[in-house]
Design a protein around this motif. Sequence first.
Motif, short mmCIF file in Angstrom:
data_model
loop_
_atom_site.label_atom_id
_atom_site.label_comp_id
_atom_site.label_asym_id
_atom_site.label_seq_id
_atom_site.Cartn_x
_atom_site.Cartn_y
_atom_site.Cartn_z
N CYS A 1 6.23 -5.49 0.38
CA CYS A 1 5.21 -5.94 -0.56
C CYS A 1 4.96 -4.85 -1.60
O CYS A 1 5.10 -3.66 -1.32
CB CYS A 1 3.91 -6.25 0.18
N ASP B 1 2.24 -3.92 -2.65
CA ASP B 1 0.97 -3.27 -2.34
C ASP B 1 1.12 -1.75 -2.30
O ASP B 1 1.99 -1.22 -1.60
CB ASP B 1 0.47 -3.78 -0.98
N ALA C 1 3.96 -9.96 -1.70
CA ALA C 1 4.08 -10.64 -0.39
C ALA C 1 5.53 -10.70 0.13
O ALA C 1 5.87 -11.60 0.90
CB ALA C 1 3.45 -12.03 -0.41
N HIS D 1 2.62 -6.91 5.53
CA HIS D 1 1.53 -6.08 6.06
C HIS D 1 0.30 -6.94 6.28
O HIS D 1 0.02 -7.86 5.51
CB HIS D 1 1.22 -4.92 5.12
N CYS E 1 -2.57 -8.71 3.65
CA CYS E 1 -1.84 -8.85 2.39
C CYS E 1 -2.62 -9.75 1.41
O CYS E 1 -2.93 -10.91 1.71
CB CYS E 1 -0.46 -9.45 2.66
N GLY E 2 -2.92 -9.20 0.24
CA GLY E 2 -3.69 -9.94 -0.76
C GLY E 2 -2.95 -11.17 -1.27
O GLY E 2 -3.58 -12.21 -1.55
CO CO Z 1 0.77 -7.50 0.27
#
Ligand code: CO
Length: 211
Positions: A42, A44, A67, A98, A101-102
Amino acid sequence: MSPIEKLLLENKAWASEVKADDPGYFERLAHLQTPKFLWIGCSDSRVPADKITGTQPGEIFVHRNIANLVIHTDVNVLSVLDYAVNHLKVEHVIVCGHYGCGGVKAAMTNHDFKYVLNMWLRNIKDVYRLYSDELDSICDDEQRADKLVELNVKEQVLHLAKTSIIQRAWVKDQRPQLHGWVYGLKDGIINPVFHMDAGAPIDPLYKYDDL
Ligand code: CO
């Protein structure tokens, strides 16, 4: 000093520190890239592939997107996969999601994120739909999101196995192994949730017979 100037200054400090420690470091690395691992993670900022696996530059080939999706029309991820498998000849491909995850959480809402983000997140909604019975039975929102993170990683590994890139390498070279991992932001621990050895059975619908 602006934040961007600070990045460049930190870079200079890092480079001279590394050089002081190991004078041949950069020259050696410039002529060498033989990573055994492809990492699809991801974007992130809290999940840096090299830091959490203790790998050094040269050891891990990295692709990241929101993602950690493997989409069969995404030329970007497929080019990285092709290069890693056929040229770098990696032994392992890791899809690492993870918890928290947003992107996954966003896909579980009905919010209109507009244009391209809606398109991207729809792929995660499709994963939810595949497992909706299992997911809908989880009452707690966070636990449901975490389960979708795990199932999403599994689906992306299955997507890898559906590509002719992976299937050809499995037939001709008996590699790479495919791994689905989930990293915990809260404890820093990676949870392996899915695995496919080279030649593992896949849905016959997706199998190529003329590789
Ligand atoms: Co994420």
